[in-house]
Design a protein around this motif. Structure first.
Motif, PDB file in Angstrom:
ATOM      1  N   MET A  45       0.845  -1.190   0.000  1.00 55.71           N
ATOM      2  CA  MET A  45       0.000   0.000   0.000  1.00 55.71           C
ATOM      3  C   MET A  45       0.878   1.236   0.000  1.00 55.71           C
ATOM      4  O   MET A  45       1.843   1.332   0.753  1.00 55.71           O
ATOM      5  CB  MET A  45      -0.903   0.017   1.242  1.00 55.71           C
ATOM      6  N   ALA A  46       0.581   2.191  -0.830  1.00 58.23           N
ATOM      7  CA  ALA A  46       1.358   3.415  -0.889  1.00 58.23           C
ATOM      8  C   ALA A  46       1.204   4.179   0.409  1.00 58.23           C
ATOM      9  O   ALA A  46       0.176   4.107   1.086  1.00 58.23           O
ATOM     10  CB  ALA A  46       0.867   4.283  -2.060  1.00 58.23           C
ATOM     11  N   GLU A  47       2.228   4.997   0.740  1.00 61.97           N
ATOM     12  CA  GLU A  47       2.209   5.720   2.006  1.00 61.97           C
ATOM     13  C   GLU A  47       1.009   6.639   2.101  1.00 61.97           C
ATOM     14  O   GLU A  47       0.409   6.811   3.150  1.00 61.97           O
ATOM     15  CB  GLU A  47       3.513   6.514   2.158  1.00 61.97           C
ATOM     16  N   SER A  48       0.607   7.247   0.970  1.00 58.00           N
ATOM     17  CA  SER A  48      -0.519   8.167   0.988  1.00 58.00           C
ATOM     18  C   SER A  48      -1.835   7.467   1.290  1.00 58.00           C
ATOM     19  O   SER A  48      -2.810   8.083   1.670  1.00 58.00           O
ATOM     20  CB  SER A  48      -0.632   8.886  -0.359  1.00 58.00           C
ATOM     21  N   GLU A  49      -1.869   6.112   1.129  1.00 59.27           N
ATOM     22  CA  GLU A  49      -3.091   5.370   1.353  1.00 59.27           C
ATOM     23  C   GLU A  49      -3.187   4.843   2.777  1.00 59.27           C
ATOM     24  O   GLU A  49      -4.199   4.282   3.175  1.00 59.27           O
ATOM     25  CB  GLU A  49      -3.171   4.191   0.382  1.00 59.27           C
ATOM     26  N   GLN A  50      -2.139   4.997   3.567  1.00 58.19           N
ATOM     27  CA  GLN A  50      -2.158   4.497   4.925  1.00 58.19           C
ATOM     28  C   GLN A  50      -3.144   5.310   5.757  1.00 58.19           C
ATOM     29  O   GLN A  50      -3.206   6.521   5.660  1.00 58.19           O
ATOM     30  CB  GLN A  50      -0.765   4.584   5.561  1.00 58.19           C
ATOM     31  N   GLN A  51      -3.929   4.606   6.570  1.00 53.61           N
ATOM     32  CA  GLN A  51      -4.881   5.265   7.441  1.00 53.61           C
ATOM     33  C   GLN A  51      -4.526   4.937   8.887  1.00 53.61           C
ATOM     34  O   GLN A  51      -4.388   3.766   9.244  1.00 53.61           O
ATOM     35  CB  GLN A  51      -6.308   4.793   7.138  1.00 53.61           C
ATOM     36  N   PRO A  52      -4.367   5.939   9.735  1.00 52.30           N
ATOM     37  CA  PRO A  52      -4.060   5.659  11.131  1.00 52.30           C
ATOM     38  C   PRO A  52      -5.230   4.995  11.823  1.00 52.30           C
ATOM     39  O   PRO A  52      -6.372   5.117  11.416  1.00 52.30           O
ATOM     40  CB  PRO A  52      -3.808   7.059  11.717  1.00 52.30           C
ATOM     41  N   ALA A  53      -4.911   4.236  12.882  1.00 54.41           N
ATOM     42  CA  ALA A  53      -5.975   3.624  13.667  1.00 54.41           C
ATOM     43  C   ALA A  53      -6.885   4.710  14.214  1.00 54.41           C
ATOM     44  O   ALA A  53      -6.454   5.810  14.546  1.00 54.41           O
ATOM     45  CB  ALA A  53      -5.373   2.820  14.829  1.00 54.41           C
ATOM     46  N   SER A  54      -8.191   4.403  14.297  1.00 52.95           N
ATOM     47  CA  SER A  54      -9.139   5.419  14.743  1.00 52.95           C
ATOM     48  C   SER A  54      -8.887   5.836  16.183  1.00 52.95           C
ATOM     49  O   SER A  54      -9.093   6.984  16.534  1.00 52.95           O
ATOM     50  CB  SER A  54     -10.567   4.896  14.592  1.00 52.95           C
ATOM     51  N   GLU A  55      -8.459   4.908  17.019  1.00 51.95           N
ATOM     52  CA  GLU A  55      -8.155   5.229  18.403  1.00 51.95           C
ATOM     53  C   GLU A  55      -6.918   4.460  18.848  1.00 51.95           C
ATOM     54  O   GLU A  55      -6.795   3.270  18.578  1.00 51.95           O
ATOM     55  CB  GLU A  55      -9.328   4.866  19.317  1.00 51.95           C
ATOM     56  N   ILE A  56      -6.021   5.151  19.532  1.00 55.05           N
ATOM     57  CA  ILE A  56      -4.791   4.533  20.030  1.00 55.05           C
ATOM     58  C   ILE A  56      -4.608   4.947  21.486  1.00 55.05           C
ATOM     59  O   ILE A  56      -4.614   6.142  21.806  1.00 55.05           O
ATOM     60  CB  ILE A  56      -3.565   4.972  19.208  1.00 55.05           C
ATOM     61  N   LEU A  57      -4.470   3.979  22.372  1.00 58.81           N
ATOM     62  CA  LEU A  57      -4.273   4.243  23.789  1.00 58.81           C
ATOM     63  C   LEU A  57      -2.928   3.712  24.253  1.00 58.81           C
ATOM     64  O   LEU A  57      -2.524   2.619  23.862  1.00 58.81           O
ATOM     65  CB  LEU A  57      -5.355   3.569  24.632  1.00 58.81           C
ATOM     66  N   ILE A  58      -2.238   4.498  25.061  1.00 58.06           N
ATOM     67  CA  ILE A  58      -1.108   3.999  25.832  1.00 58.06           C
ATOM     68  C   ILE A  58      -1.599   3.879  27.270  1.00 58.06           C
ATOM     69  O   ILE A  58      -1.987   4.880  27.881  1.00 58.06           O
ATOM     70  CB  ILE A  58       0.104   4.936  25.751  1.00 58.06           C
ATOM     71  N   VAL A  59      -1.621   2.662  27.791  1.00 59.76           N
ATOM     72  CA  VAL A  59      -2.101   2.408  29.147  1.00 59.76           C
ATOM     73  C   VAL A  59      -0.888   2.237  30.047  1.00 59.76           C
ATOM     74  O   VAL A  59      -0.057   1.342  29.830  1.00 59.76           O
ATOM     75  CB  VAL A  59      -2.985   1.157  29.201  1.00 59.76           C
ATOM     76  N   THR A  60      -0.776   3.093  31.042  1.00 52.90           N
ATOM     77  CA  THR A  60       0.361   3.019  31.949  1.00 52.90           C
ATOM     78  C   THR A  60      -0.118   3.367  33.349  1.00 52.90           C
ATOM     79  O   THR A  60      -1.313   3.482  33.600  1.00 52.90           O
ATOM     80  CB  THR A  60       1.497   3.948  31.477  1.00 52.90           C
ATOM     81  N   GLY A  61       0.800   3.514  34.283  1.00 49.71           N
ATOM     82  CA  GLY A  61       0.420   3.874  35.639  1.00 49.71           C
ATOM     83  C   GLY A  61       1.099   3.001  36.675  1.00 49.71           C
ATOM     84  O   GLY A  61       2.025   2.243  36.389  1.00 49.71           O
ATOM     85  N   MET A  62       0.607   3.124  37.899  1.00 48.05           N
ATOM     86  CA  MET A  62       1.221   2.448  39.027  1.00 48.05           C
ATOM     87  C   MET A  62       0.991   0.939  38.994  1.00 48.05           C
ATOM     88  O   MET A  62      -0.096   0.472  38.658  1.00 48.05           O
ATOM     89  CB  MET A  62       0.655   3.018  40.334  1.00 48.05           C
ATOM     90  N   SER A  63       2.017   0.196  39.357  1.00 47.36           N
ATOM     91  CA  SER A  63       1.876  -1.245  39.488  1.00 47.36           C
ATOM     92  C   SER A  63       0.877  -1.548  40.598  1.00 47.36           C
ATOM     93  O   SER A  63       0.977  -1.003  41.696  1.00 47.36           O
ATOM     94  CB  SER A  63       3.227  -1.879  39.823  1.00 47.36           C
ATOM     95  N   GLY A  64      -0.096  -2.393  40.298  1.00 48.60           N
ATOM     96  CA  GLY A  64      -1.130  -2.715  41.271  1.00 48.60           C
ATOM     97  C   GLY A  64      -2.355  -1.840  41.166  1.00 48.60           C
ATOM     98  O   GLY A  64      -3.337  -2.050  41.887  1.00 48.60           O
ATOM     99  N   ALA A  65      -2.338  -0.859  40.252  1.00 51.26           N
ATOM    100  CA  ALA A  65      -3.482   0.047  40.120  1.00 51.26           C
ATOM    101  C   ALA A  65      -4.552  -0.486  39.182  1.00 51.26           C
ATOM    102  O   ALA A  65      -5.603   0.139  39.033  1.00 51.26           O
ATOM    103  CB  ALA A  65      -3.006   1.430  39.647  1.00 51.26           C
TER     104      ALA A  65
END
Length: 294
Positions: free
Chosen positions: A1-21
Motif C-alpha cells: 500500500m502506498a504511504e498516501s493510502e495508509q490510514q491511522p488507527a481510529s483510536e490509540i491508547l497507551i495504558v500506563t500507571g502504578m503497578s497494582g493500580a
C-alpha cells in the motif's frame, strides 16, 4: 500500500500507571470490547506498532499498548517517545491508572508478590520509587483513573464506560457526585460545591433517603439558588466542553460535592447531566461515588 493510502488507527491508547493500580484489568476490559491490546511493550516499539495499525486500519481500528516499569531501563524513554508520537498522531491518548499508597500496599500483600522496584526494600519503597519515575507521565496523561475505591469489576465497568462505543460522540463527560468528607476526586477537571444549599440530612423525614428519592429531589431543587446555579453552570460548561473537543480531549469529569455525597450532590449531578446532554458531540454519564457509603 502506498504511504498516501495508509490510514491511522481510529483510536490509540497507551495504558500506563502504578503497578497494582489495575492495568491488567483495564487491558482485559479493552480486549473484551474488541481493542487490539499489546501488554508490556517497550516504549521504543510504540512507533512500529502504530505504523502497523496505520497499514491495517480496518483490522486494527482500536489499539491499546500497556507500557510500564516492567520494561526496566527501556521504560525511561516513554515521555520522549510519547511526545514525538503526539506531534504526529492526534488520536493518541495516554491513560494513567493510579491508586493510593496504602491500597497499593494491601493489593501487593494480598497476592504475596514483590513490587518490581522494591529491591531489598519494602513494598512502600518500591511504590515511592515508581511514583517518582512516573511523575512526568502522570502530569501529561490525557485520562487519569483513580482505582483506590474500585474493585476489579467496578474498574472494568468504568473502562467500558470510558472507551466503549459512543456513536457520534467526540467527548465523554462523567458527572460525579461525591462527599467532601471522603476527599476530593483526584481525576476531576472541574469541581462544584453544593454546600451552599440547605442539607436535607437535618430533616428527619429525609435523613434516611438519598438524592435519588423524589422528596429529596424536590426539596433541593426548590431551594433559593439551585436553579440559578444549574443555569449558570450549564452556560459555563458548554463552551468548556466545546473547547475540550477542539483540543481532542476525549474525556472529562465534573465533580459535584456536598458534605456526605448522599443528598444535594446526587440531585444536582443528575440535574446538571440532564442539561448537558444537549452539548453537541458529548456523551454524558452520571456516577455517584459515595452514595451508600454512610
Amino acid at each position: 500500500m502506498a504511504e498516501s493510502e495508509q490510514q491511522p488507527a481510529s483510536e490509540i491508547l497507551i495504558v500506563t500507571g502504578m503497578s497494582g493500580a489495575g492495568r491488567s484489568t483495564a487491558a482485559n476490559a479493552l480486549e473484551d470490547m474488541g481493542w487490539y491490546v499489546v501488554d508490556n511493550l517497550p516504549p521504543q516499539m510504540l512507533g512500529p506498532l502504530l505504523d502497523l495499525s496505520g497499514l491495517a486500519a480496518s483490522a486494527l481500528p482500536r489499539v491499546a499498548a500497556v507500557v510500564d516499569v516492567r520494561g526496566g531501563s527501556l521504560f525511561a524513554e516513554l515521555p520522549q517517545v510519547t511526545r514525538a508520537l503526539r506531534s504526529a498522531r492526534e488520536q493518541l491518548r495516554v491513560v494513567f491508572l493510579n491508586a493510593s499508597d496504602d491500597v497499593l500496599v494491601r493489593r501487593y500483600e494480598a497476592v504475596r508478590r514483590p513490587h518490581p522496584l522494591q529491591g531489598d526494600g519494602t513494598i512502600l519503597d518500591g511504590i515511592r520509587r515508581e511514583r517518582e519515575r512516573l511523575k512526568s507521565i502522570r502530569e501529561t496523561a490525557d485520562i487519569v483513573i483513580d482505582t483506590t475505591d474500585f474493585n476489579i469489576h467496578q474498574l472494568a465497568t468504568h473502562v467500558v464506560d470510558l472507551f466503549g462505543e459512543r456513536g457520534a460522540a467526540q467527548h465523554t463527560l462523567t458527572i460525579l457526585s461525591f462527599g467532601f468528607k471522603y476527599g476530593l476526586p483526584v481525576d476531576a477537571d472541574m469541581v462544584a460545591d453544593m454546600r451552599f444549599l440547605p442539607n436535607p440530612f437535618w430533616d428527619e423525614s429525609m435523613r434516611s433517603l438519598t438524592g435519588e428519592d423524589e422528596p429529596v429531589r424536590q426539596f433541593v431543587l426548590a431551594q433559593p439558588g439551585a436553579s440559578e446555579f444549574l443555569d449558570a453552570y450549564t452556560a459555563v460548561a458548554m463552551p468548556v466542553l466545546a473547547g475540550y473537543q477542539r483540543e481532542n480531549k476525549r474525556h472529562s469529569v465534573i465533580a459535584i460535592g456536598c458534605t456526605g455525597g448522599k443528598h444535594r450532590s446526587v440531585v444536582m449531578a443528575v440535574e446538571l447531566a440532564r442539561r448537558l446532554t444537549e452539548a453537541p458531540g458529548v456523551a454524558v454519564r452520571v456516577a455517584h461515588r459515595d452514595l451508600g457509603r454512610e
